[in-house]
Write a protein that holds these residues in place. Structure first.
Motif, PDB file in Angstrom:
ATOM      1  N   ASP A  14       0.862  -1.181   0.000  1.00 38.61           N
ATOM      2  CA  ASP A  14       0.000   0.000   0.000  1.00 38.61           C
ATOM      3  C   ASP A  14       0.899   1.233   0.000  1.00 38.61           C
ATOM      4  OD1 ASP A  14      -1.865   1.985   0.350  1.00 38.61           O
ATOM      5  OD2 ASP A  14      -2.491   1.366   2.360  1.00 38.61           O
ATOM      6  N   ILE A  15       0.898   1.957  -1.115  1.00 38.60           N
ATOM      7  CA  ILE A  15       1.667   3.192  -1.214  1.00 38.60           C
ATOM      8  C   ILE A  15       0.740   4.362  -0.937  1.00 38.60           C
ATOM      9  CG2 ILE A  15       3.078   4.670  -2.676  1.00 38.60           C
ATOM     10  CD1 ILE A  15       3.790   2.259  -4.360  1.00 38.60           C
ATOM     11  N   ALA A  16       0.931   5.016   0.190  1.00 38.87           N
ATOM     12  CA  ALA A  16       0.191   6.227   0.505  1.00 38.87           C
ATOM     13  C   ALA A  16       1.017   7.412   0.009  1.00 38.87           C
ATOM     14  CB  ALA A  16      -0.058   6.338   2.005  1.00 38.87           C
ATOM     15  N   THR A  17       0.598   7.974  -1.113  1.00 37.95           N
ATOM     16  CA  THR A  17       1.287   9.147  -1.637  1.00 37.95           C
ATOM     17  C   THR A  17       0.893  10.358  -0.800  1.00 37.95           C
ATOM     18  OG1 THR A  17       1.319   8.233  -3.883  1.00 37.95           O
ATOM     19  CG2 THR A  17       1.628  10.607  -3.669  1.00 37.95           C
ATOM     20  N   GLN A  52       4.041  16.871  -3.736  1.00 37.03           N
ATOM     21  CA  GLN A  52       4.592  15.917  -4.690  1.00 37.03           C
ATOM     22  C   GLN A  52       3.528  14.915  -5.145  1.00 37.03           C
ATOM     23  OE1 GLN A  52       7.827  14.191  -2.473  1.00 37.03           O
ATOM     24  NE2 GLN A  52       6.537  12.740  -1.382  1.00 37.03           N
ATOM     25  N   TYR A  53       3.871  14.176  -6.161  1.00 37.52           N
ATOM     26  CA  TYR A  53       3.000  13.133  -6.688  1.00 37.52           C
ATOM     27  C   TYR A  53       3.860  11.933  -7.030  1.00 37.52           C
ATOM     28  CZ  TYR A  53       4.580  15.455 -11.013  1.00 37.52           C
ATOM     29  OH  TYR A  53       5.342  16.033 -12.001  1.00 37.52           O
ATOM     30  N   GLY A  54       3.213  10.810  -7.282  1.00 38.17           N
ATOM     31  CA  GLY A  54       3.947   9.596  -7.597  1.00 38.17           C
ATOM     32  C   GLY A  54       4.023   9.373  -9.095  1.00 38.17           C
ATOM     33  N   THR A  55       5.142   8.842  -9.541  1.00 42.10           N
ATOM     34  CA  THR A  55       5.295   8.426 -10.934  1.00 42.10           C
ATOM     35  C   THR A  55       5.512   6.925 -10.953  1.00 42.10           C
ATOM     36  OG1 THR A  55       7.715   8.668 -11.044  1.00 42.10           O
ATOM     37  CG2 THR A  55       6.381  10.640 -11.447  1.00 42.10           C
ATOM     38  N   LEU A  56       4.812   6.239 -11.841  1.00 48.48           N
ATOM     39  CA  LEU A  56       4.927   4.790 -11.942  1.00 48.48           C
ATOM     40  C   LEU A  56       5.268   4.398 -13.364  1.00 48.48           C
ATOM     41  CD1 LEU A  56       2.055   5.418 -10.108  1.00 48.48           C
ATOM     42  CD2 LEU A  56       2.511   3.031  -9.558  1.00 48.48           C
ATOM     43  N   HIS A  57       6.235   3.497 -13.473  1.00 47.98           N
ATOM     44  CA  HIS A  57       6.550   2.924 -14.782  1.00 47.98           C
ATOM     45  C   HIS A  57       6.148   1.462 -14.758  1.00 47.98           C
ATOM     46  CE1 HIS A  57       8.483   2.353 -18.650  1.00 47.98           C
ATOM     47  NE2 HIS A  57       9.002   1.234 -18.168  1.00 47.98           N
ATOM     48  N   TYR A  58       5.241   1.080 -15.658  1.00 48.50           N
ATOM     49  CA  TYR A  58       4.769  -0.292 -15.756  1.00 48.50           C
ATOM     50  C   TYR A  58       5.453  -0.992 -16.918  1.00 48.50           C
ATOM     51  CZ  TYR A  58       1.721  -4.187 -17.081  1.00 48.50           C
ATOM     52  OH  TYR A  58       1.237  -5.422 -17.439  1.00 48.50           O
ATOM     53  N   ARG A 114       8.183   6.160  -7.952  1.00 42.93           N
ATOM     54  CA  ARG A 114       9.013   7.220  -7.380  1.00 42.93           C
ATOM     55  C   ARG A 114       8.144   8.442  -7.124  1.00 42.93           C
ATOM     56  NH1 ARG A 114      14.474   6.260  -7.748  1.00 42.93           N
ATOM     57  NH2 ARG A 114      15.123   4.594  -9.203  1.00 42.93           N
ATOM     58  N   THR A 115       8.657   9.391  -6.355  1.00 41.15           N
ATOM     59  CA  THR A 115       7.924  10.629  -6.126  1.00 41.15           C
ATOM     60  C   THR A 115       8.619  11.782  -6.836  1.00 41.15           C
ATOM     61  OG1 THR A 115       9.127  11.034  -4.050  1.00 41.15           O
ATOM     62  CG2 THR A 115       6.993   9.913  -3.909  1.00 41.15           C
ATOM     63  N   GLN A 116       7.837  12.806  -7.123  1.00 45.12           N
ATOM     64  CA  GLN A 116       8.353  13.968  -7.847  1.00 45.12           C
ATOM     65  C   GLN A 116       7.610  15.219  -7.379  1.00 45.12           C
ATOM     66  OE1 GLN A 116       9.163  13.458 -12.079  1.00 45.12           O
ATOM     67  NE2 GLN A 116       7.926  15.282 -12.519  1.00 45.12           N
ATOM     68  N   MET A 117       8.344  16.239  -7.012  1.00 43.66           N
ATOM     69  CA  MET A 117       7.721  17.490  -6.589  1.00 43.66           C
ATOM     70  C   MET A 117       7.184  18.238  -7.799  1.00 43.66           C
ATOM     71  SD  MET A 117      10.274  18.951  -3.601  1.00 43.66           S
ATOM     72  CE  MET A 117       9.183  20.360  -3.335  1.00 43.66           C
ATOM     73  N   VAL A 118       6.021  18.844  -7.644  1.00 41.00           N
ATOM     74  CA  VAL A 118       5.452  19.626  -8.734  1.00 41.00           C
ATOM     75  C   VAL A 118       6.335  20.843  -8.991  1.00 41.00           C
ATOM     76  CG1 VAL A 118       3.963  20.984  -7.190  1.00 41.00           C
ATOM     77  CG2 VAL A 118       3.340  20.687  -9.605  1.00 41.00           C
TER      78      VAL A 118
END
Length: 444
Positions: free
Chosen positions: A295-298, A307-313, A323-327
């Motif tokens: 469970d990833i709680a962003t 920030q928000y999460g980035t996912l590569h599938y 990973r997380t990335q600041m706006v």
């Protein structure tokens, strides 16, 4: 009332800033054009708490509301949203997921304006999928702010939610639950999103307060299992998205944050071969696992570090890298010719705002407890420093400068109380929370 007291303390102190569909599952979804099996990039943001700038004048009542709130930068929620849209348009992910609490308190105007911003994202070629959070529907706390007063403004119903956000998941769902605003979205031939509405809002108006806790009904659990059986037949991977947490993310309190029936839901997801859940609600950046389900709680987008999460599938083998990335507010501000220094130097401004807000509330909470001015200053300083790292998911960076400080020494000697427990929980949270590589269980 113990749960209510704990929740109020979390919000007030800003330390742990801490839903009528009519389409049922079809045995065989309509035949659609193949979306292929391919690598995908997804962004996930949660707890935007967007407030339309038309609903406040930045006056006294609004400033007091922010000051007494939970560290959300509501005065800059519009530039934050625009900056996020700008990030998406420039980076061109395949999908954007918003996991609830889209608005501050469910204001109809905030929902409408946010939907217009999301339309820009879809026009750029990125698909958007949303679910509601506990703030978004039938919220009697919907307010506007003018000079020194707060004024009741329109909220929305569940039906209005699906109308406003029709283009962002609901009109293209493979399946919609009849007992909630949950749905299944097909991202590619081998990846679906299980978008779960976990919020409880039916009694909000009667109670005159939005319920913060969440759960998944028996009917929705049955619907989930029908869909996961279909996914298994089609050899499709599923990522689950919900607003509330599936697993506890705090040693201090989970009531109101973790699903009321989390064990039951966890067992269903585990049995359904689902290994990843994306959640929010608790506002901190944290990753937990139980029974090989993660469970990833962003962290809350409207709260530092924004920030928000980035996912590569990757489909072969099926895996996710998060990973997380600041706006990038500074980039958007420069592009728009903004002259506001807060926005041109947003990273430092936001950090300072959160630090100072944490410090002030910690300092005030120690009043009348027998501490000297110097001791209160030391304790508030250590609390604020911990909070910065804790909320951003960087607790592993807590070092001897903090742990050996006079402030922590005083907290260790303090009488048992909520604040001491909170400090201890932050000190014991040293792990990686901003990155996860996970192999999805293939449906063999």
């Amino acid at each position: 009332m113990k749960v209510k007291l704990i929740t109020t303390m979390l919000l007030t102190l800003s330390f742990l800033t801490i839903t009528g569909c009519n389409n049922s599952l079809e045995a065989d979804p309509p035949i659609t054009e193949s979306k292929g099996s391919r690598d995908l990039n997804l962004f996930v943001a949660t707890d935007l708490h967007y407030l339309s700038p038309d609903l406040h004048d930045n006056g006294q009542a609004f400033q007091e509301y922010i000051k007494n709130g939970d560290s959300k930068l509501l005065n800059y929620s519009d530039p934050l949203a625009d900056s996020f849209v700008n990030d998406v348009i420039h980076e061109k992910p395949d999908v954007v997921i918003l996991s609830g609490d889209l608005t501050n308190n469910g204001e109809k105007k905030s929902h409408s304006e946010l939907a217009n911003k999301l339309k820009q994202i879809e026009q750029s070629g990125t698909s958007v999928y949303v679910i509601p959070g506990n703030h978004d529907i039938l919220n009697p706390w919907a307010r506007s702010f003018k000079t020194d007063g707060q004024y009741v403004t329109d909220y929305i119903t569940p039906k209005e939610f699906t109308t406003i956000y029709n283009n962002f998941g609901y009109d293209e769902a493979l399946s919609r639950d009849t007992d909630s605003l949950s749905y299944v979205a097909e991202i590619s031939d081998d990846l679906w999103l299980l978008m779960l509405d976990t919020s409880k809002y039916d009694n909000n108006v009667i109670l005159k307060i939005p319920q913060t806790d969440g759960e998944v009904s028996k009917e929705t659990l049955d619907w989930i299992q029908e869909n996961t059986r279909l996914a298994e037949e089609k050899r499709v991977n599923i990522i689950t998205v919900m607003h509330h947490n599936l697993i506890d993310h705090s040693d201090v309190s989970s009531n109101g944050f973790t699903l009321n029936n989390h064990e039951e839901v966890l067992n269903v997801l585990k049995k359904s071969n689902i290994s990843l859940v994306l959640s929010g609600h608790i506002h901190i950046q944290d990753i937990q696992s139980e029974k090989n389900v993660y469970d990833i709680a962003t962290s809350a987008f409207g709260v530092y570090p924004h920030q928000y999460g980035t996912l590569h599938y990757s489909p072969n083998p099926s895996s996710i890298e998060y990973r997380t990335q600041m706006v990038d507010v500074e980039k958007w501000s420069e592009q728009e010719g903004i002259k506001n220094e807060d926005l041109l130097h947003f990273s430092s401004y936001a950090r300072d705002f959160f630090y100072e807000d944490s410090y002030r509330k910690a300092y005030q909470s120690l009043d009348g407890q027998g501490y000297t001015e110097e001791e209160r200053t030391e304790m508030a300083t250590s609390m604020a420093k911990l909070n910065l790292l804790y909320f951003s998911g960087n607790s592993k960076e807590i070092g001897p400068t903090i742990t050996n400080s006079k402030g922590i020494e005083l907290w260790n000697k303090a009488k048992d109380q909520f604040l001491k427990s909170y400090v201890e929980s932050m000190l014991n949270s040293s792990k990686e929370n901003n990155h996860l590589t996970l192999s999805l269980n293939p449906t063999e």
